[in-house]
Scaffold this motif. Sequence first.
Motif, PDB file in Angstrom:
ATOM      1  N   ASP A  81     -10.645 -11.049  19.012  1.00  0.00           N
ATOM      2  CA  ASP A  81     -10.113  -9.818  18.241  1.00  0.00           C
ATOM      3  C   ASP A  81     -11.126  -8.766  17.849  1.00  0.00           C
ATOM      4  O   ASP A  81     -12.200  -8.924  17.688  1.00  0.00           O
ATOM      5  N   VAL A  83     -11.876  -5.992  15.022  1.00  0.00           N
ATOM      6  CA  VAL A  83     -11.407  -5.600  13.558  1.00  0.00           C
ATOM      7  C   VAL A  83     -12.264  -4.289  13.334  1.00  0.00           C
ATOM      8  O   VAL A  83     -13.274  -4.110  13.433  1.00  0.00           O
ATOM      9  N   SER A 128      -6.388  -0.616  20.258  1.00  0.00           N
ATOM     10  CA  SER A 128      -5.847  -1.605  20.111  1.00  0.00           C
ATOM     11  C   SER A 128      -6.380  -2.860  19.230  1.00  0.00           C
ATOM     12  O   SER A 128      -6.689  -4.090  19.767  1.00  0.00           O
ATOM     13  N   PRO A 129      -6.826  -2.610  17.848  1.00  0.00           N
ATOM     14  CA  PRO A 129      -7.550  -3.452  16.953  1.00  0.00           C
ATOM     15  C   PRO A 129      -6.391  -4.608  16.812  1.00  0.00           C
ATOM     16  O   PRO A 129      -4.987  -4.492  16.634  1.00  0.00           O
ATOM     17  N   SER A 130      -7.173  -5.769  16.420  1.00  0.00           N
ATOM     18  CA  SER A 130      -6.160  -6.863  15.972  1.00  0.00           C
ATOM     19  C   SER A 130      -5.690  -6.439  14.562  1.00  0.00           C
ATOM     20  O   SER A 130      -4.759  -6.923  13.700  1.00  0.00           O
ATOM     21  N   MET A 131      -6.940  -5.845  13.814  1.00  0.00           N
ATOM     22  CA  MET A 131      -6.732  -5.708  12.332  1.00  0.00           C
ATOM     23  C   MET A 131      -7.513  -4.261  12.161  1.00  0.00           C
ATOM     24  O   MET A 131      -8.517  -4.054  12.583  1.00  0.00           O
ATOM     25  N   LYS A 154      -0.348   2.055  11.788  1.00  0.00           N
ATOM     26  CA  LYS A 154      -1.270   1.022  11.909  1.00  0.00           C
ATOM     27  C   LYS A 154      -0.683   0.470  13.046  1.00  0.00           C
ATOM     28  O   LYS A 154      -1.682  -0.383  13.907  1.00  0.00           O
ATOM     29  N   ALA A 157      -1.630  -3.301  14.809  1.00  0.00           N
ATOM     30  CA  ALA A 157      -2.676  -3.993  14.064  1.00  0.00           C
ATOM     31  C   ALA A 157      -2.165  -4.474  12.659  1.00  0.00           C
ATOM     32  O   ALA A 157      -1.112  -3.888  12.123  1.00  0.00           O
TER      33      ALA A 157
END
Length: 365
Positions: A81, A83, A128-131, A154, A157
Amino acid sequence: MRQTDPVLMGPGPCNAYPEVMEAFARPVMGHLDPSFLALMDEVGDRLRQVFRTANPLTFAVSGTGSAGMEAALVNFVGEGDTVVIGVNGVFGGRMCDVAARCGAEVVRVEAPWGTPIDPQQLLDAHPSPSMIAVVHAETSTGVRNDLAELGAAKGDALLLADCVTSLGGIDLRVDEWGVDIAYSGTQKCLGVPPGLAPLTVSERALGRLRDVPQSWYLDLNMIARYVMGEGARAYHHTAPISMVYALHAGLGVLLDEGLDASFARHSACGGALQDGLEARGFELFAQEGSRLPQLTSVWVPDDRLPAGATEADVRRTLLEEYGIEIGGGLGDLAGKGWRIGCMGHTARRRNVALLLAALDDVLVG
Ligand code: PLP
């Protein structure tokens, strides 16, 4: 050696509401007593109102605000991931540390301390961050970071917000702003002693809950299954009963006052404090337009310190002689500035007047 408890010695401002302190005196029920379970459910209902969310998974993690931070990260990110984390103070930095320990790749987006993070910079930091994670109210600097713009853009994310110092003190709309995970602490604007970390998780985030997070204690799976009606309520750990009473009482005080009234009280007190400090030659550290009312950071003017005294000496005098506790500066402000909390039960005009009058007594020039 002093034998008396300093807390009992004087009328110094106490951050906990009297109703909260009374709650601690209640007999301690068993942690599986049906009455206690009903109380925990009520705490969840009250937290949903305060977070302004309908999230079924909303409860108080046993542990301080940092436990909320760890729970928010360890359950949703790990190896593979990315972040993106906004860092404009100590607590954004702490989130980076926790996320890296979870095995995630961390993309730090920095802003100078005292200024807010530009939401667009966070959004542009990775395709394309997970968070995306940000501290709503940076206690180390007194700066508010924007959440609504992040929530609106967002994409895929998850949006994580540290609301330790914002919950109950300034506007926060978890659902309307598209915040997926938010955690807080009891000891700031909720007016409850430290010990629990209110947490709320959207159903969207729940869909990404890791099967086996790296923490046993903070693993949300068991409670998530129960909350979503997929399992019975069962023993996980022994809840800190008296802290739950205290939080229940503190949330009751806040809801009786009304969220908007609480925000207005914090705003009026913080504004009066900041005006009073500027009138006395202090320079505000946080950028105008992003200043928190509940946490004021200031440069202390050297020429107003008594001869031979440091800013720390003045803070000690305020504590010992006036019962007023002020935080020292962090980062660039260390040794040169203060962080003054005016939150929860302490956010009262009388406390602002007391501090300004005490400064008039203690400072020179
Ligand atoms: N995040 C913020 C913004 C904080 O101000 C704090 C503590 O002051 C924390 C996280 C950590 O909370 P705790 O000290 O309760 O573990």
